[in-house]
Write an enzyme that holds these catalytic residues in place. Structure first.
Site, PDB file in Angstrom:
ATOM      1  N   HIS A   9       6.589   6.883  10.968  1.00 56.89           N
ATOM      2  CA  HIS A   9       5.988   6.766   9.642  1.00 56.89           C
ATOM      3  C   HIS A   9       5.444   8.161   9.313  1.00 56.89           C
ATOM      4  O   HIS A   9       4.243   8.382   9.267  1.00 56.89           O
ATOM      5  CB  HIS A   9       4.868   5.726   9.678  1.00 56.89           C
ATOM      6  N   LYS A  39      23.895 -11.064   3.263  1.00 57.15           N
ATOM      7  CA  LYS A  39      25.329 -11.270   3.087  1.00 57.15           C
ATOM      8  C   LYS A  39      26.155 -10.516   4.113  1.00 57.15           C
ATOM      9  O   LYS A  39      27.375 -10.539   4.058  1.00 57.15           O
ATOM     10  CB  LYS A  39      25.759 -10.833   1.686  1.00 57.15           C
ATOM     11  N   ARG A  67       0.820  -1.206   0.000  1.00 55.17           N
ATOM     12  CA  ARG A  67       0.000   0.000   0.000  1.00 55.17           C
ATOM     13  C   ARG A  67       0.859   1.263   0.000  1.00 55.17           C
ATOM     14  O   ARG A  67       0.699   2.145  -0.840  1.00 55.17           O
ATOM     15  CB  ARG A  67      -0.891  -0.024   1.244  1.00 55.17           C
ATOM     16  N   THR A  68       1.794   1.327   0.941  1.00 56.26           N
ATOM     17  CA  THR A  68       2.660   2.504   1.043  1.00 56.26           C
ATOM     18  C   THR A  68       3.549   2.644  -0.195  1.00 56.26           C
ATOM     19  O   THR A  68       3.729   3.735  -0.734  1.00 56.26           O
ATOM     20  CB  THR A  68       3.541   2.399   2.312  1.00 56.26           C
ATOM     21  N   ARG A 116      11.622   1.735   3.587  1.00 54.60           N
ATOM     22  CA  ARG A 116      10.839   1.078   4.631  1.00 54.60           C
ATOM     23  C   ARG A 116      11.759   0.078   5.306  1.00 54.60           C
ATOM     24  O   ARG A 116      12.446  -0.687   4.615  1.00 54.60           O
ATOM     25  CB  ARG A 116       9.679   0.314   3.990  1.00 54.60           C
TER      26      ARG A 116
END
Lengths: 384, 384, 384
Positions: C209, C160, C130-131, C181
């Site tokens: 956020h 890694k 969604r974001t 994110r």
């Protein structure tokens, strides 16, 4: 052409843009070269491009000695970019000039639109976000568009049993160029033999990763200013790292190069490369003294020791891993003009304190990957 | 319109662009059609589009007999593409003309920009890279842009419990058209009823995959030159394959068509399609002799036997799978103008040796998917 | 600048665009502020942006009191968008004006091209479709291009062993702005300290956020017409929901605001926010009576009770979840001008019957996220 009379040796060196179309590999042998298939392969590896359409092999010999071939507007010599072995110093030099132009294009606001209307498919059978983003950025910086898949494996052999060849025949219908990452050595060549559009190998398993090899050589030229006469120390996992193997191969095309191998005993450079270098008159030596090598070299090329190569021998891994670290001490003996390179990602084989030194070239090296890929996309789609 | 007086029969055939807005399905029944809900569904399946906004049903009847409706600049008759049943031969014919134009557009360098500024969201609840790339290529070839997700499931009901309807209401805020793939039959219709922007069904579970059905019919017309009077052999898994079921359904719209069903006993064509064909006056027969069918047909449409349909009965799967293979022997009895089709991916139900024959049409068929999708995107967003 | 003489207090309030470059945090303290590092952090949280290049800290104080700073063509005050705490009411008001302009741009056919040639990398270490789609739509609606990755975790530390800092240094070479994110609180700030291009935090674990916080405040202003004097009921999981915490924080910047907390006992609003509101003179009270709160409020902000917060205590989850539902009964006591908001996705904490009421603002709220993100991308890349 339906037949051609040249011999194996002249094929490689003198006949530019000569095509031989044969129905079967055996016809190819009969009509074109007095050689067995292993020689055909060898021949191709050095100077030819070929395509297989159905069961046909189409082969084109290149004369890379002719500089006219690099003039503006000329067709690019390669149909695909599959292996480091496709490149010699003339074509490398010409590609690097285009990459330099790309550096200026990238800085212009508004971007460039020379690839507007072109579609690149990034067909990744295993994820490699770094490489994928670099290619996609290259395409978009030139105004092109991208179709992305990182789960190509799902609609391929592995999932429903479709062959790579069938997948390529479908995807080439949707795009103008394919950038493929695969887990199997040789997959890129199979894709190129099938496709009627250019294919770029973005790494095929333990096999090849030619754009990495090109960006490494380009970085050395950009940082040191020359390739003839340089001294390069290759450090770390020399047995498994395809980047150092390809780099050694390409450096052999230049004059008076000296290569130092510095690696733990278990991951030493293999004999094939050593023999190749010797056959080309390139001096090399093995050393256990990183400090001494660092003090002599123009380039210290560090690599990551990969844990997965050691299986359950964690003790050997830990020993190998800690042995040769590039840190401030190593920097202190390096020459002022010398640089540290690394294909990334790194763990602790280069300490973070090195990052700030102007001789730390590895992030510039990563960025050069963008310019090399911009150049190759331009050349494969538009020519010189 | 708030009410409408036409009967069920006239609704389907004669009233173009007539709208009925009702508060509840029961109102819809009362005001618009003297039919029960099963008939409403039937009606819609044949000639109507409808939208649900909140608890409102909005329904628009189409008169597809009127050819004026296909003039340049006219609005496209469909709000969404959900099922093969939405199409009759007039609208198919008009769409195919647009697809033909798309073939020329795709070849032009620089691409086309008619969808510049439009955003397509590919909302895939299960991965289908082939279908996704085809749609995304179609959008980008026309200058449009794409928002991609192949893990739609993660932000949907399955992951946090959000309904499909809520997801659609969010995504329609970010895009101009939604292409949705879902694992549940009927999901595409639910999405279309919710969305205020067009929805294209890119496959919903065992349900529908209308763009595949359209590209199949388009390919037959392109390859054979006509649809009336053709003979088609449907081969392989006829019980589970939604492509052959949809194709049989659409072929029933043409005259003098003959269909042969060739399949292992366990995956025979189901009675509903047979009855439908009979009701439409289409001749069909079942045959166990692929060679004989192949010698008579214009099209041999082969399909993959899907292992997952057989559960633990691997023996049945192996028997079914090996039974009808299209190979060089089959080719040798086929007519010169006939073609072999396959929805892909294929395993070994068509042997690789067939690929080189000009009658092997399956990769051209895959490519036609691009043109059909370009046409539908253009029509849904811009009209005729 | 190499040194600066201002004190902690003046730094925050009066010196616009003043830069302090120091070699170490301790130098920073010595040269710039008579404060310890906890104060430095506090200071930054309120009015400064800073960058770390190597071991250098670069800090810029902002005077957000000066309205001249919001004139067309001026540089945007922020280098990155990391936390809700970076914004005060003046800058919020100016950003909201730009978001309003974006609403008109989005409606224009053909889209807008002000970000043509710019590349945004969406670097998602955990999927949030969604974001991501909202940001990518925002970039593309303005003519920009996107490099997408939802499996960033694979080429990062987790896979890694590469550090976030190294990844950022590579990705910034491919793009013009990074939207990140991450699953770890503080990751966005680390990225911003490393990158030489703007970074937008699209959620970092339990941390921040900020674009969600901005779109919430923007939605209240759009729906209610004002922010001073409003009454807001925060409902549901107030202990864990970062959206309600950030919203409460930002609302404290306005005058005569009243906040009601309505939540099950186990997920009550924490003391830190309550103390902060009190310190800012904001009135708040806790209530167990949703109906009474709903009848008084301008905004009922409902949130989802997250099952994952309850571990094995499914009984507590079920009790908490069913306690405060926004349904038709709640609507019936709400004022005519009031609205229901929700950050989405919702389960059944708002019943579907509410959707049709014009006071259901949650889908408009989701859409506002697009405009806020368009505005931030424009401001960070082009300025006012």
């Amino acid at each position: 052409m339906s037949s051609c009379a040249f011999s194996t040796s002249t094929l490689c060196e003198t006949l530019p843009n000569h095509e031989a179309v044969c129905k079967k590999p055996s016809d190819f042998k009969k009509n074109c070269i007095s050689a067995d298939m292993s020689q055909l392969k060898l021949t191709w590896r050095n100077s030819m491009t070929w395509k297989q359409t159905g069961s046909r092999l189409k082969c084109r010999a290149l004369d890379l000695k002719s500089n006219d071939a690099f003039l503006k507007g000329q067709v690019f010599q390669l149909d695909d970019v599959i292996e480091a072995q496709q490149f010699d110093r003339e074509i490398l030099s010409a590609i690097f000039e285009v990459a330099r132009e790309m550096e200026t294009i990238e800085k212009k606001s508004g971007g460039n639109q020379i690839l507007k209307g072109y579609l690149m498919a990034t067909l990744f059978y295993e994820p490699s976000t770094r490489t994928r983003l670099s290619f996609e950025s290259a395409m978009k910086r030139l105004g092109g568009e991208v179709l992305t898949t990182e789960n190509a494996r799902e609609f391929s052999s592995a999932a429903k049993g479709e062959t790579l060849e069938d997948t390529i025949r479908t995807v080439e219908g949707y795009s103008d160029i394919i950038v493929m990452r695969h887990f199997e050595s040789g997959a890129a060549r199979r894709a190129a033999m099938t496709a009627n559009i250019p294919v770029i190998n973005a790494g095929d398993g333990p096999g090849q990763h030619p754009t990495q090899a090109l960006l490494d050589v380009y970085t050395i030229e950009r940082e040191i200013g020359k390739l003839d006469g340089i001294k390069v120390g290759l450090v770390g996992d020399l047995a498994n790292g395809r980047t150092v193997r390809s780099l050694a191969y390409l450096l052999a095309k230049y004059n008076d190069v000296k290569i130092y191998f510095v690696s733990p005993e278990v991951v030493k450079m293999k004999d094939d490369i050593k023999e190749y270098l010797t056959s080309k008159g390139i001096k090399w030596e093995e050393s256990a003294d990183l400090m001494e090598v660092a003090s002599k070299c123009d380039v210290v090329y560090q690599t990551r020791i990969q844990r997965e190569r050691f299986g359950e021998r964690v003790d050997l891994y830990d020993e190998a891993r800690g042995k040769y670290i590039v840190n401030r001490d190593v920097l202190s003996v390096m020459q002022k003009h010398a640089v540290v390179m690394h294909p990334l990602p790194r763990l602790d084989e280069i300490t973070v304190e090195v990052d700030e030194d102007p001789r730390a070239a590895y992030f510039r090296q990563a960025k050069n990957g963008l310019f090399i890929r911009m150049a190759l996309l331009k050349l494969l789609l538009l020519g010189w």
